[in-house]
Design a protein around this motif. Structure first.
Motif, short mmCIF file in Angstrom:
data_model
loop_
_atom_site.label_atom_id
_atom_site.label_comp_id
_atom_site.label_asym_id
_atom_site.label_seq_id
_atom_site.Cartn_x
_atom_site.Cartn_y
_atom_site.Cartn_z
N GLU A 148 2.60 -23.35 31.00
CA GLU A 148 4.08 -22.79 30.60
C GLU A 148 4.37 -22.83 31.60
O GLU A 148 5.58 -23.17 32.23
CB GLU A 148 4.14 -21.71 29.70
CG GLU A 148 4.26 -22.31 28.29
CD GLU A 148 4.47 -21.51 26.89
OE1 GLU A 148 5.04 -20.39 27.67
OE2 GLU A 148 4.54 -21.23 25.67
N VAL A 149 4.03 -21.95 33.35
CA VAL A 149 3.85 -21.90 34.28
C VAL A 149 3.19 -22.44 35.17
O VAL A 149 4.24 -23.20 35.99
CB VAL A 149 4.30 -19.74 34.58
CG1 VAL A 149 4.47 -19.35 35.99
CG2 VAL A 149 5.50 -19.41 33.19
N HIS A 181 -1.91 -10.90 30.02
CA HIS A 181 -1.73 -12.32 30.61
C HIS A 181 -3.20 -12.79 31.36
O HIS A 181 -3.28 -13.61 32.14
CB HIS A 181 -0.70 -12.47 30.78
CG HIS A 181 0.68 -12.70 30.84
ND1 HIS A 181 1.62 -11.55 30.21
CD2 HIS A 181 1.31 -13.47 30.22
CE1 HIS A 181 2.37 -12.43 29.41
NE2 HIS A 181 2.57 -13.30 29.15
N GLY A 182 -3.97 -11.35 32.11
CA GLY A 182 -5.09 -11.56 32.65
C GLY A 182 -6.18 -11.80 31.92
O GLY A 182 -7.03 -11.80 32.63
N GLU A 196 8.53 -11.24 28.18
CA GLU A 196 9.52 -11.05 29.11
C GLU A 196 9.08 -10.40 31.00
O GLU A 196 9.39 -11.23 31.60
CB GLU A 196 11.08 -10.94 29.22
CG GLU A 196 11.40 -11.92 28.24
CD GLU A 196 11.32 -13.92 28.35
OE1 GLU A 196 11.15 -14.07 29.44
OE2 GLU A 196 10.89 -14.12 27.44
N VAL A 197 8.23 -9.91 30.51
CA VAL A 197 7.12 -9.78 31.31
C VAL A 197 6.05 -9.63 31.34
O VAL A 197 5.21 -9.85 30.09
CB VAL A 197 7.46 -7.87 31.62
CG1 VAL A 197 8.82 -7.67 32.17
CG2 VAL A 197 6.77 -7.03 30.88
N ILE A 198 5.16 -9.87 32.90
CA ILE A 198 3.84 -10.06 32.39
C ILE A 198 2.79 -8.58 32.06
O ILE A 198 3.55 -7.46 32.19
CB ILE A 198 3.23 -9.91 33.72
CG1 ILE A 198 3.32 -11.25 34.46
CG2 ILE A 198 1.42 -9.44 34.47
CD1 ILE A 198 3.09 -12.83 34.33
N THR A 199 2.26 -8.86 31.30
CA THR A 199 1.04 -7.81 30.18
C THR A 199 -0.25 -8.01 31.23
O THR A 199 -0.20 -9.09 31.26
CB THR A 199 1.32 -7.51 29.27
OG1 THR A 199 0.73 -8.82 28.57
CG2 THR A 199 3.02 -7.73 28.35
N LEU A 200 -1.04 -6.77 30.95
CA LEU A 200 -2.42 -7.05 30.63
C LEU A 200 -2.98 -8.04 30.02
O LEU A 200 -3.91 -9.06 30.61
CB LEU A 200 -3.47 -5.75 30.33
CG LEU A 200 -3.12 -4.57 31.90
CD1 LEU A 200 -3.45 -3.33 30.91
CD2 LEU A 200 -3.21 -4.82 32.76
N LEU A 213 0.16 -18.85 30.03
CA LEU A 213 1.00 -18.69 30.92
C LEU A 213 0.80 -19.70 31.29
O LEU A 213 1.15 -20.40 32.42
CB LEU A 213 0.35 -17.41 31.97
CG LEU A 213 1.19 -17.21 33.43
CD1 LEU A 213 2.45 -15.95 32.35
CD2 LEU A 213 0.15 -15.71 34.03
#
Lengths: 352, 352
Positions: free
Chosen positions: B38-39, B25-26, B19-23, B35
């Protein structure tokens, strides 16, 4: 040079130029200006960059395009009247509009900090999508990077934009002449004060402190239709109206004199600024234009702005003179005159 | 849904989706992809963005332009073979080149951390200027923001770029067909390994570990001249060749099979990767192209690349099949076959 007299010893006990980046280098003040002059412009020099406009005018095939970029690092991410996402879209839209272009396409690059709630990102992205729809631009490309906790601050967004230049339009401070008139499209200081109030939880200053962030392409368009002789157009963000006008005056080789009582500032913002000890001329706006127009087109320009919901408080605030180049001064209601000196750094860091 | 059986209980004791950004995601892995899906894509949807290319193709007046953006957050700022500044210029130049465009104009937006030595900034800016000259692009507009100490990490740079699309060129994975051939322009993994070695001070791995960062517009141009039927072009950066090819295979509705012994990897990089336990297919490159070309143009394409200093180690590495869409596999020298599954997140964070 004699060893006994280092160049800075005469008037100042320490070198003024810091050898490291300070918050001031990111403000609209003189340190920012110096960084541009001494680091970026000499290294990257080319005709489009050297014009030092907020958006570059470039030629692609048969067309003239405006091209602009801004990073947004505002803190807090959400504030009364807006958020970082909306600001990131409107900011670049407005830089394109100030070049006399119709904004068309945006890119959006995100630097996220590890640990950012996905929900926060979703809110900002939704806000960007709404702002893009309102400004009639499409976000056509993007990127996402993530940095470790403590190496970023939630979200930074960099938007770049492409706009199509209106045929025949050529806006530049170099076209300004003594006798030209300075207009602003509305009240000053709203954005900077709203962000500061949110940052320091100054609810006591009233609920009416809201950022003015807005897309200004329609105001720019209506101005150019009503006053085709418009010399130049700016959105006075970091450094406020003072930074925008100082730059115009320097490039135009003119002076500018403002009439203090003509500067539109809401009572709420004026009260807050007095408490903070700040000058409305130095505080950032994110939904206002300032323009220099020939005197005989000023009334038509004002009427056009006042006919738009975002320009109802538009006002004629000053005139260009032939005095010393780059001098910005304010005539007080009592007939006095004070010179406005840009501070080394912005009194309000990270407001955009 | 029964209270006794929450949706994730059957196979996994915890929800997989953070539910939070993690490394991750980059990275170039599946979390990044999710990401996007979905975003960003649902919020910003428009025809240019929905094609999901590294550069968007947009129409301005009579011309087709490529428009691209990337943020660069590599750590450390300087590494053998390059630095963040050079990477920021080459990265965007290469995204434009992969769209079949001639790179023309760049913007550069800096987010600086308070306390950064001015000398470090000057070195990066000089490096950007050299890279821009080499790639024959002009940096025409920019921005600088400063954040407080501990809210950034030295320097982040976001470049955006505009390129002029070559007439008639239309590159897209959707044009790929079974029987097409996959080419790479040189050795794999050099950049990722060089950055990791610099970050962890692994001098013992040899002095030959150097980033391959380079502008690839000439290689792209020579390919399109030699093999005008080229289906699509990618620079396999984050996530390595595996991420680039998995994406191509999925969009093409094909499978891709690579021949393990055909993959060019230097002995030094292979040794370092073995020590790190990493697959060269998953490690970032910053100076390599991969292309899908019709089989009958593969030899001409290879010859064109090998005739350029940046393409001497170019190789034919695989073919497209009609098997399940999106499947990437590697045929080993012993006749076995392994499926390449993209990891959730890149094993090497912050390499660009």
């Amino acid at each position: 040079m004699s060893e006994a007299a280092p160049p800075w010893s005469a008037s100042c006990p320490l070198p003024i130029e810091p050898e490291v980046i300070t918050l001031g280098h990111g403000s609209g003040g003189r340190l920012s200006h110096r960084l541009q002059e001494e680091v970026f412009l000499p290294a990257f020099s080319n005709p489009a960059l050297d014009r030092r406009e907020d958006a570059a005018v470039v030629v692609a095939g048969a067309d003239r395009l405006a091209f602009s970029t801004d990073s947004f690092v505002v803190s807090p991410l959400f504030f009364p009247g807006g958020d970082l996402g909306e600001l990131a879209v409107n900011g670049t839209v407005n830089d394109l509009a100030c070049a006399g272009a119709e904004p068309r396409y945006l890119s959006a690059a995100f630097v996220l900090e590890e640990g950012l709630p996905l929900e926060t990102l979703r809110r900002l992205v939704a806000s960007m999508a709404r702002a893009a729809a309102r400004a009639q631009v499409a976000i056509v490309t993007g990127d996402t990077k993530v940095v470790e906790r403590g190496k970023g601050d939630g979200v930074f967004v960099t938007t770049s934009g492409i706009g199509a230049l209106r045929p025949g339009v050529e806006l530049s401070p170099r076209r300004c002449q003594p006798g030209d008139v300075v207009l602003v499209s509305g009240t000053l200081g709203d954005h900077g004060v709203a962000v500061m109030a949110a940052r320091h939880d100054l609810g006591l200053l009233g609920d009416e402190l809201r950022s003015d962030t807005a897309p200004l392409h329609e105001l720019a368009r209506s101005l150019l239709d009503a006053a085709p002789g418009t010399r130049c157009l700016r959105d006075p963000t970091r450094g406020g109206l003072a930074a925008a006008l100082t730059e115009i005056a320097a490039q135009a080789g003119c002076s500018i004199e403002l009439a203090e009582e003509a500067l539109p500032v809401t009572d709420t913002v004026r009260g807050a600024l007095e408490l903070m000890g700040l000058d409305p001329l130095l505080v950032a706006n994110e939904g206002k234009l300032c323009a220099v127009v020939p005197a005989d087109q000023a009334d038509a320009a004002l009427a056009a702005w006042r006919g738009h919901p975002l320009g109802r408080a538009a006002a004629r605030v000053g005139t260009l003179g032939a005095e010393r180049s780059g001098l910005l001064s304010v005539r007080t209601p009592f007939g006095g005159r004070r010179t406005v000196i840009l501070p080394l750094s912005d009194p309000l860091p990270r407001i955009c």
